[in-house]
Design a protein around this motif. Sequence first.
Motif, PDB file in Angstrom:
ATOM      1  N   VAL A  60       0.866  -1.180   0.000  1.00  0.00           N
ATOM      2  CA  VAL A  60       0.000   0.000   0.000  1.00  0.00           C
ATOM      3  C   VAL A  60       0.900   1.226   0.000  1.00  0.00           C
ATOM      4  CG1 VAL A  60      -1.694   1.357   1.283  1.00  0.00           C
ATOM      5  CG2 VAL A  60      -1.891  -1.138   1.225  1.00  0.00           C
ATOM      6  N   VAL A  61       0.650   2.144  -0.914  1.00  0.00           N
ATOM      7  CA  VAL A  61       1.412   3.395  -0.963  1.00  0.00           C
ATOM      8  C   VAL A  61       0.431   4.560  -0.928  1.00  0.00           C
ATOM      9  CG1 VAL A  61       3.016   4.834  -2.265  1.00  0.00           C
ATOM     10  CG2 VAL A  61       3.279   2.337  -2.304  1.00  0.00           C
ATOM     11  N   HIS A  62       0.561   5.415   0.087  1.00  0.00           N
ATOM     12  CA  HIS A  62      -0.201   6.665   0.162  1.00  0.00           C
ATOM     13  C   HIS A  62       0.643   7.708  -0.582  1.00  0.00           C
ATOM     14  CE1 HIS A  62      -2.925   4.775   2.991  1.00  0.00           C
ATOM     15  NE2 HIS A  62      -1.886   4.370   3.697  1.00  0.00           N
ATOM     16  N   SER A  63       0.432   7.796  -1.875  1.00  0.00           N
ATOM     17  CA  SER A  63       1.390   8.496  -2.729  1.00  0.00           C
ATOM     18  C   SER A  63       1.499   9.986  -2.431  1.00  0.00           C
ATOM     19  CB  SER A  63       1.045   8.277  -4.200  1.00  0.00           C
ATOM     20  OG  SER A  63      -0.130   8.963  -4.559  1.00  0.00           O
ATOM     21  N   ASP A  64       0.420  10.603  -1.941  1.00  0.00           N
ATOM     22  CA  ASP A  64       0.497  12.036  -1.652  1.00  0.00           C
ATOM     23  C   ASP A  64       1.437  12.336  -0.488  1.00  0.00           C
ATOM     24  OD1 ASP A  64      -1.182  12.584  -3.727  1.00  0.00           O
ATOM     25  OD2 ASP A  64      -2.935  13.046  -2.507  1.00  0.00           O
ATOM     26  N   ILE A 104      -3.532  -8.315  -8.332  1.00  0.00           N
ATOM     27  CA  ILE A 104      -4.475  -7.203  -8.494  1.00  0.00           C
ATOM     28  C   ILE A 104      -3.769  -5.902  -8.112  1.00  0.00           C
ATOM     29  CG2 ILE A 104      -6.630  -6.176  -7.627  1.00  0.00           C
ATOM     30  CD1 ILE A 104      -7.598  -9.048  -7.081  1.00  0.00           C
ATOM     31  N   GLU A 105      -4.031  -4.875  -8.861  1.00  0.00           N
ATOM     32  CA  GLU A 105      -3.455  -3.556  -8.598  1.00  0.00           C
ATOM     33  C   GLU A 105      -4.568  -2.521  -8.700  1.00  0.00           C
ATOM     34  OE1 GLU A 105      -0.176  -0.635 -10.786  1.00  0.00           O
ATOM     35  OE2 GLU A 105      -0.149  -2.801 -11.160  1.00  0.00           O
ATOM     36  N   ASP A 156      -3.973   7.013  -3.741  1.00  0.00           N
ATOM     37  CA  ASP A 156      -3.377   5.870  -3.037  1.00  0.00           C
ATOM     38  C   ASP A 156      -3.373   4.661  -3.967  1.00  0.00           C
ATOM     39  OD1 ASP A 156      -3.013   7.423  -0.818  1.00  0.00           O
ATOM     40  OD2 ASP A 156      -4.674   6.568   0.315  1.00  0.00           O
ATOM     41  N   TRP A 157      -2.390   3.779  -3.745  1.00  0.00           N
ATOM     42  CA  TRP A 157      -2.133   2.652  -4.646  1.00  0.00           C
ATOM     43  C   TRP A 157      -1.986   1.379  -3.844  1.00  0.00           C
ATOM     44  CZ3 TRP A 157       2.654  -0.096  -5.435  1.00  0.00           C
ATOM     45  CH2 TRP A 157       2.726  -0.852  -6.610  1.00  0.00           C
ATOM     46  N   LEU A 158      -2.665   0.335  -4.284  1.00  0.00           N
ATOM     47  CA  LEU A 158      -2.653  -0.965  -3.619  1.00  0.00           C
ATOM     48  C   LEU A 158      -2.260  -2.025  -4.638  1.00  0.00           C
ATOM     49  CD1 LEU A 158      -3.545  -3.043  -1.349  1.00  0.00           C
ATOM     50  CD2 LEU A 158      -5.835  -2.896  -2.368  1.00  0.00           C
TER      51      LEU A 158
END
Length: 222
Positions: free
Chosen positions: A12-16, A166-167, A186-188
């Motif tokens: 999990v990336v909280h890109s902001d 899955i992305e 956000d990216w999973l």
Amino acid sequence: MEINADFSSRVVVHSDQLEWQASPMKGVDRRMLDRIGGEVARATTIVRYAPGSKLSAHTHTGGEEFIVLDSVFQDEHGDFPAGTYVRNPPTSQHTPGSKPGCTIFVKLWQFDMDDRNQFRKTMADELATPVNGVATATLHKDARETVTYSHLDPGAQMASGAAGGIEVLIIGGSLTSGGDLLSKNDWLRLPEGETLSATAGPDGAKLWMKSGHLPFAQPPEV
């Protein structure tokens, strides 16, 4: 360079929350989500173009797909407003930039090398009739992967046990999955064998999803 290169792990990336990193081209900055390689890389990235910035003309040896997240992306093929999904397959060429400035989500070197299917789609225009509060568009499907875009009503639930990993990128609203609250940008990424189970937040959710692709992950051919 390797960033989130273990495709057997949930990420999990909280890109902001990531710092912008300068690219070799002035005015173009990046937030790297996953990466295998240097400047030529199998990469998943959020890229920000400052107003008036552009990259040099180049060929996509390994292919490129992207979503315009805000404003307008531009190249010699036209203007691509927010909400546009684009696939530029191997051997395609362009000179990308943005007069007003824009942000895109882009994936490089993740195509079948024989793919020559180049297209653009306005994602919202592709949505089917909602079922149980979820409207979905199939943007692309082949033997390697399925790419979709979905709108979820507030509180709507979505599940997928698709093979091959899955992305998910959250484009608007929010959802919870696996105990994580995911909001815009956000990216999973879920590994092969793990099921996606998600519930939209109070404002609903808009999300892009790719499945089936992780078994094909490999470094670029350089």
